[in-house]
Design an enzyme around this catalytic site. Structure first.
Site, short mmCIF file in Angstrom:
data_model
loop_
_atom_site.label_atom_id
_atom_site.label_comp_id
_atom_site.label_asym_id
_atom_site.label_seq_id
_atom_site.Cartn_x
_atom_site.Cartn_y
_atom_site.Cartn_z
N LYS A 191 0.85 -1.21 0.00
CA LYS A 191 0.00 0.00 0.00
C LYS A 191 0.88 1.25 0.00
CE LYS A 191 -1.23 1.39 4.13
NZ LYS A 191 -1.84 1.53 5.46
N ASP A 217 -5.08 -7.00 11.14
CA ASP A 217 -4.41 -5.73 11.42
C ASP A 217 -4.69 -5.38 12.88
OD1 ASP A 217 -2.88 -3.48 10.97
OD2 ASP A 217 -4.12 -2.70 9.33
#
Ligand code: R5P
Length: 311
Positions: A191, A217
């Site tokens: 990302k 996450d």
């Protein structure tokens, strides 16, 4: 042993108290007319081993101040040992200087908790393990991964799984979960973030085609990271995408973003008290974290091993 709570997450505090078969310490944590925090403990705590549970989630500054003032009240009431139980440690993402003339607020908050009189800290999935070193007092960092792995194994039996880290920084966390899922394969979403608060998916490292993706996450805040990653995985041929996130910060329009995303399901723990929108969402499920925190508290009080919880 005593368990006291601030106001940030009373249902979690009650659940931990239930696990420990304790009543919450009789105290009031309230506001004066001008919003100053005032704490009054209505029972004797002299010589006691006291745990104060308070997540420093939204409103972070108010909840932090409540925690500091609870600890100060306990110290002045001669508690023998005070453990700050901070299931969600706010400010954790400010753990380094991202540019010149910026603060390291996580270190400042750690100093404040220490100087208020805490003897120990107990947190869940600190944003970065090294935040433990910001405290010069013993700090236990609990992992939600075993709780998540048990849930995944129960629901995803026989499915072709791949564990996905939604960014490069989360690979260690993803690898640890994959190990608990019978060494499931790993993929990484690479990302790039153009501006703070915005995320852009670049490409997927690893094989996700025809597989059920489990993203892991520590935090979902705006939901941008996760929703963009979910779409990229579907575009890459994944069969389905679910996400397991420890701390459901879910600011602003995050719940609506998750509901409209390619995610099949978002599973969060209750380290942060869920908003009504999160509770009402058909896409969001909440995994109770109280047994993990309760067991860690019991072991700290008994002076037995906390790390063996994760063997
Ligand atoms: C970042 O390093 C964290 O682990 C999370 O990926 C991030 O905080 C998520 O933020 P958002 O949901 O706003 O994309």
């Amino acid at each position: 042993m005593k368990l006291m709570a601030g106001n940030s997450n009373l249902p979690l505090a009650r659940a931990v108290a239930g696990y420990l078969e304790l009543a919450l310490t009789d105290a009031s944590v309230r506001r004066f007319a001008d919003e100053e925090v005032f704490v009054e403990i209505h029972e004797n705590v002299r010589g006691e081993d006291v745990f104060v549970l308070q997540s420093t989630s939204f409103p972070a500054n108010d909840n932090l101040m409540e925690l500091l003032i609870c600890i100060d009240a306990l110290r002045r009431a001669s508690a023998r040992r005070i453990t700050a139980v901070v299931p969600y440690f706010g400010y954790a993402r400010q753990d380094r200087k991202p540019g010149p003339r910026t603060p390291i607020s996580a270190k400042l908050v750690a100093n404040m908790i220490t100087h208020s009189g805490a003897d120990r800290v107990l947190a869940v999935d600190l944003h970065a393990g090294q935040i433990q070193g910001f405290f010069d007092i013993p700090t236990d960092n609990l992992y939600a991964a075993p709780t998540m792995a048990a849930d995944i194994l129960e629901r995803a039996q026989g499915k072709d799984l791949v564990v996905v880290s939604p960014d490069v920084g989360g690979v260690v966390r993803a690898r640890a979960l994959a190990k608990r899922l019978n060494n499931a394969p790993l993929a990484i979403v690479d990302k790039r973030r153009d501006r703070p608060g915005q995320s852009e998916v670049m490409n997927i490292i690893g094989e996700v085609r025809d597989r059920h993706c489990i993203m892991i996450d520590d935090i979902i805040d705006s939901g941008g990271t996760l929703c963009n990653a979910a779409q990229a995985l579907i575009d890459e041929g994944a069969t389905s995408v679910s996400a397991y996130i420890t701390h459901g910060v879910l600011s602003g329009g995050a719940v609506a973003r998750v509901d409209a995303s390619a995610l099949d399901e978002l599973v969060i723990t209750d380290t942060i008290l869920a908003t009504d929108a999160a509770k009402d969402s058909k896409c969001i499920r909440i995994l109770p974290i109280a047994p993990l925190i309760g067991e860690a508290i019991r072991r700290i009080a008994d002076e037995s091993s906390v790390s063996s919880l994760f063997d």
